[in-house]
Design an enzyme around this catalytic site. Structure first.
Site, PDB file in Angstrom:
ATOM      1  NE  ARG A   1      -3.470   0.211   2.977  1.00 42.46           N
ATOM      2  CZ  ARG A   1      -3.740  -0.121   4.235  1.00 42.46           C
ATOM      3  NH1 ARG A   1      -3.111   0.454   5.231  1.00 42.46           N
ATOM      4  NH2 ARG A   1      -4.621  -1.044   4.502  1.00 42.46           N
ATOM      5  CE1 TYR A   2       0.508   4.153   4.081  1.00 39.31           C
ATOM      6  CE2 TYR A   2       0.754   1.877   4.804  1.00 39.31           C
ATOM      7  CZ  TYR A   2       0.108   3.091   4.884  1.00 39.31           C
ATOM      8  OH  TYR A   2      -0.921   3.251   5.763  1.00 39.31           O
TER       9      TYR A   2
ATOM     10  NE  ARG B   1       5.030   1.998   6.101  1.00 37.61           N
ATOM     11  CZ  ARG B   1       4.762   3.235   5.659  1.00 37.61           C
ATOM     12  NH1 ARG B   1       5.468   3.759   4.661  1.00 37.61           N
ATOM     13  NH2 ARG B   1       3.786   3.927   6.178  1.00 37.61           N
TER      14      ARG B   1
ATOM     15  CB  CYS C   1      -8.008 -11.223  18.811  1.00 40.59           C
ATOM     16  SG  CYS C   1      -6.261 -11.574  19.123  1.00 40.59           S
TER      17      CYS C   1
ATOM     18  NE  ARG D   1      -4.413  -8.439   7.482  1.00 36.72           N
ATOM     19  CZ  ARG D   1      -3.270  -7.984   8.016  1.00 36.72           C
ATOM     20  NH1 ARG D   1      -2.662  -8.662   8.959  1.00 36.72           N
ATOM     21  NH2 ARG D   1      -2.721  -6.869   7.573  1.00 36.72           N
TER      22      ARG D   1
ATOM     23  CB  CYS E   1      -3.252 -16.183  15.336  1.00 36.42           C
ATOM     24  SG  CYS E   1      -3.366 -15.026  13.966  1.00 36.42           S
TER      25      CYS E   1
ATOM     26  CG  ASP F   1      -5.457   0.741   8.448  1.00 40.40           C
ATOM     27  OD1 ASP F   1      -5.572   1.148   7.272  1.00 40.40           O
ATOM     28  OD2 ASP F   1      -4.523   0.017   8.832  1.00 40.40           O
TER      29      ASP F   1
ATOM     30  CE  LYS G   1      -1.617   0.317  10.342  1.00 38.00           C
ATOM     31  NZ  LYS G   1      -1.213  -0.183   9.021  1.00 38.00           N
TER      32      LYS G   1
ATOM     33  CB  CYS H   1      -9.129 -10.710  14.558  1.00 38.34           C
ATOM     34  SG  CYS H   1      -7.946 -10.785  13.200  1.00 38.34           S
TER      35      CYS H   1
ATOM     36  CG  ASP I   1      -9.159  -1.855  11.804  1.00 38.65           C
ATOM     37  OD1 ASP I   1      -9.070  -0.664  11.459  1.00 38.65           O
ATOM     38  OD2 ASP I   1      -8.175  -2.564  12.078  1.00 38.65           O
TER      39      ASP I   1
END
Ligand SMILES: *Cc1c(COP(=O)(O)O)cnc(C)c1O
Ligand code: SF4
Length: 354
Positions: free
Chosen positions: A95-96, A99, A112, A117, A108, A314, A321, A115, A277
């Protein structure tokens, strides 16, 4: 809670270890929720709960599924931060320009309940196979602007240590990669995975390796978690943290203050406080940005700059972000607010020279 030997991976497992009452598990809504969104609670996390009731314990609330997750609001999205639109090859989000995210796996140590995602991670999502990983590494190799690679997912410390070391070595061999950042929940969720051998292997590369810990409450920083962090910081790996602002977990100034002090004392620099999010079924965790800003304003007066993360949103749709305050400067009024709420003109009014 006394710790069972294995990770609980289903509603029935949670009932078996006494984390969910049998009568609660009988409700059809909770069963549907726990089949829709992955469940995993490690023995270490279970042991850190003072109660397994999500309504009364800030650790339980992060991991024990509840019927509230069945409620989806119209503004909630399957891909809330727009990763898909910026994925040129499988496993990469770009996206940037300088990076990329490299998502080598979807697993994971824990899942969570908030989450972002949650519709991508879980036991059903496979890790990149050899050919897919080679294509992802080729993408990084052929994009010379990529200076920083962020291993996320899924949790990169869930990879077999040999595989993780291979990936880090392959990235290290790309001359334009200067920084390799690992985003992980493992040091708090399954600290025994952080071994001296693994840390030494991560530390021995040319690129700078940073670890960003996902931690939302001081209660997660058990003695075992702090030992795992110490292994990494003693070997020279800089540690950062990211925290998600969550209703019922850390939505008051005293809790955030205790968390950020505990992190800094464990030699972890608070990096981001994420506004939650718009993931599906997570409305019960969300606060308004105004509430988040008020908490950040309260923190500014209470703890040192070392303990201050940047509060970020975000922007849904993949727009990136951005810090969302609090803002202490009112440009039209040429006015600045101090940590106690007092206002002052800036620039100060000119004094008459006598
Ligand atoms: C969050 C994020 C990053 C890392 O951003 P920083 O602000 O540098 O921590 C990079 N790429 C994507 C797609 C992200 O969502
Ligand atoms: S560790 Fe991160 S990616 Fe994994 S379930 Fe939790 S928030 Fe999601």
């Amino acid at each position: 809670m006394s710790a069972p030997a294995k990770t609980a991976r289903s509603l029935d497992d949670l009932v078996a270890v006494g984390a969910v009452p049998r009568t609660t598990a009988e409700g059809p809504t909770l069963r549907a929720v726990s089949e829709r969104y992955a469940v995993a609670v490690t023995p270490a996390v279970l042991a850190s709960m003072r109660s397994t009731d999500p309504a009364s314990d800030p650790v339980a609330r992060q991991y024990i599924p509840t019927a509230e997750e069945a409620t989806t609001a119209p503004e909630e999205l399957g891909d809330p931060i727009g990763d898909h639109a910026f994925s040129p090859v499988k496993g990469i989000v770009h996206r940037y320009s300088d990076r990329v995210l490299l998502k080598a796996l979807h697993a994971c140590p824990v899942y969570c309940r908030f989450c972002f995602r949650r519709e991508q991670v879980g036991p059903g999502g496979e890790a990149l196979d050899g050919a897919e990983l080679a294509r992802a590494l080729d993408y990084i190799r052929t994009h010379e602007a990529v200076w920083e690679v962020i291993l996320t997912g899924g949790d990169p410390l869930m990879l077999a240590p040999r595989r993780l070391v291979e990936i880090v070595a392959a990235l290290d061999a790309i001359p334009h990669v200067g920084v390799i950042r690992l985003h992980s929940r493992v040091p708090v969720a399954d600290p025994s995975r952080v071994t001296a051998e693994l840390v030494a292997a991560l530390r021995s590369v040319r690129a700078a390796v940073y670890v960003a810990l996902h931690c939302n409450h001081a209660q997660e920083l058990t003695a075992e978690a702090r030992s795992a962090l110490r292994l990494m910081s003693d070997s020279g790996i800089p540690l950062l943290s990211q925290t998600v602002l969550l209703r019922g977990v850390n939505d008051d100034a005293a809790t955030l203050e205790a968390l950020f002090r505990a992190l800094v004392q464990a030699r972890v620099k608070p990096y981001y406080l994420h506004h939650p999010d718009l993931a599906r079924g997570t409305g019960h965790f969300r606060l308004s940005i105004a509430e988040g800003q008020a908490l950040m304003r309260a923190l500014r007066g209470r703890v040192s700059g070392l303990c201050q993360p940047t509060y970020v949103l975000d922007i849904p749709g993949g727009h990136g972000k951005v810090p969302v305050g609090p803002c202490y400067v009112d440009l039209p009024k040429e006015q600045v607010t101090d940590p106690n709420g007092g206002t002052h003109l800036y620039p100060p009014p000119a004094k008459d020279c006598a």
